[in-house]
Design a protein around this motif. Structure first.
Motif: not given
Length: 518
Positions: A36-38, A42, A69-70, A73, A85, A87, A162
């Motif tokens: 997962s992202k932060r 997510s 961030n993208t 991950v 994950y 997206e 980001e």
């Protein structure tokens, strides 16, 4: 004498543990690894994917939350550290494929196939970027669209870091609308608090964020159609459907099951009720089988004590302790011999210590990002290498200082007694330099305990996981629940080193047990 031998023996054992920890031991083929992202959504979607697949896997899925961030991950997926994950199509098209927001899912799959990746399972909602302002300011300045906002350069913008760097972020938006402001970079979770406190006037938001209505924000219309659609999908390794066919079939049942209202409701439970992500996912799966709607929150908001002494406390403590102990142990094995080697050579010593000093100036996240790119891996390996590099300077500098403080008379005495240089080093120089060397290890340990919290940004665990999640949720109590145990660990380490130094001082003052007869 015995103490420094024990120190070396301990360092050796820790180095063996380090080699075991960083060896490329991949999870078994039957293990599903979800990333997962932060940010809140997510985290929830990662749990939703893992729990949906769990009944159809031989071992429980591994969920690697809050990887960053993208870029981070995606690197984790590309390198095989995770299998899939959640997206968004706009992010895939513009950030990963560097293409057009109009690309179809079929075109994305054709472009991703050479990388061994694919896009599937549209979840059923669009979570787009937008800018939002306080409703009172929207009424006061007549702000309805982004074009209206561009006419007020006096308003302060606070945008996520980001968003500032994305291909579909600030630079293109400013060009499309003619914004002249210089925005302030903020963590996405903290931006809501900043706009509520009137420190900034406009922030970037995800359209499914729960705090938009909670804080009375007005979302501005993208009247020049800059932002693409960000439909939630699953980005996955192409071998996953054949490797875990039953789990993949179960995941496909999620297609179209999560609409925007359901996602907002789940985000609200996490951000406003402090309901754990796994509970939210479990409740959604249970309720989706009945009427497809998320049930209202049943839990009261968790208090600080529940967060501090949560069931993950000892697991995080063990992870944090391992990161610190292993990295400092390896730094001792590398730094002490290297300092001894360069000690007699002034120019070489200055060069080596200068290089170690430069490493200290590199920001933690920048160093982790470089290591991820070099190693093609996330988790313990880059984290341990970074912590080891940060620990080198105090250990090496104090070793050199301790050796230089040994009086010349004692050096000459060892030579006069017929000692070889290795014997003089072992029996005279190192024992006398040990207190100063130990002070360097003490400093390195303190640095490592604090810096290890950053390791959670790349999935290495430790108390930083709570801090990272607290940032994502803007949850001060959860932030403290991560910071306080780390501080307690630092205090305990200081107490241990103080006790060791006390023992050493007593031994130095103790009279010899017997005198040689003449």
């Amino acid at each position: 004498m015995l103490l420094h031998r024990r120190l070396w023996r301990t360092a050796l054992l820790l180095s063996i543990a380090w080699l075991a920890a960083v060896s490329p031991a991949q999870a078994a083929d039957e293990t599903l690894r979800v990333g997962s992202k932060r940010f809140t959504e997510s985290y929830i979607l990662a749990e939703l994917l893992a729990q949906t697949a769990a009944p159809h896997t031989a071992s429980p899925p591994v969920v690697r939350q809050g990887l960053g961030n993208t870029a981070i991950v995606y690197e984790a997926l590309r390198s095989g550290a995770i299998d899939l994950y959640a997206e968004y199509t706009g992010t895939i098209a513009l950030e990963i494929l560097k293409g057009s927001p109009a690309e179809t899912r079929e075109a994305m799959n054709a472009a991703l196939a050479p990388m061994g990746l694919g896009v599937a399972i549209p979840l059923g909602f669009n979570d787009g970027y937008a800018l939002a302002v306080r409703a009172a300011d929207a009424d006061r300045f007549g702000l309805r669209t982004l074009s209206d906002l561009a006419k007020h350069p006096e308003l302060k913008l606070g945008l996520s870091n980001e968003f500032l760097g994305r291909a579909d972020g600030w630079k293109g938006l400013a060009s499309r609308y003619g914004f002249t402001q210089t925005p302030t970079g903020l963590d996405h979770g903290l931006a809501y608090e900043a706009v509520a406190a009137k420190q900034i006037d406009a922030i970037d938001i995800y359209t499914t964020d729960a705090k938009i209505d909670h804080l009375g924000l007005r979302v501005l219309e993208d009247d020049r159609k800059y932002f693409p659609r960000y439909d939630a999908v699953v980005l996955y390794k192409l071998d996953l459907p054949t490797r875990l066919p039953k789990a993949w079939a179960a995941l496909q049942t999620l297609e179209g099951k999560v609409d925007e209202h359901a996602m907002i409701a789940m985000n609200a439970r996490a951000e406003l009720q402090s309901v754990p992500f796994d509970v939210i996912a479990r409740d959604f799966i249970a309720s989706a089988g009945k009427d497809g709607k998320v049930q209202p929150p049943q839990e009261a908001k968790r208090g600080f004590t529940a967060k501090l002494f949560g069931p993950d406390l000892w697991q995080l403590a063990r992870q944090h302790l391992l990161l610190v102990a292993v990295s400092v142990g390896v730094a001792i094995l590398i730094g002490v011999p290297l300092a001894i080697l360069v000690f007699p050579h002034l120019r070489l010593r200055a060069l080596v210590l200068g290089f170690a000093g430069i490493l200290q100036t590199v920001p933690s996240l920048a160093l982790l990002a470089v290591l991820i790119s070099m190693l093609g891996a996330i988790g313990a390996l880059p984290a341990l290498i970074a912590l080891t590099l940060y620990s080198l300077l105090p250990i090496m500098r104090n070793t050199v200082t301790g050796l230089s403080e040994v009086p010349n008379g004692l050096r000459l005495a060892g030579t006069a007694l017929g000692m070889t240089p290795p014997q003089s080093l072992q029996l005279v120089l190192l024992p006398l330099a040990l207190p100063t060397l130990l002070a360097g290890v003490r400093t390195a340990t303190a640095i490592a305990i604090g810096t290890a919290t950053i390791a959670a940004f790349i999935g290495a665990g430790g108390f930083g996981e709570r801090i990272v999640t607290g940032l994502a949720l803007n949850d001060r109590e959860l932030l403290l629940a991560g910071a306080l145990p780390a501080a307690a660990m630092a205090l305990i380490s200081e107490g241990i080193f103080e006790l060791i130094e006390l023992v050493m001082r007593r031994r130095r003052r103790a009279p010899p047990s017997s005198l040689p007869l003449v």
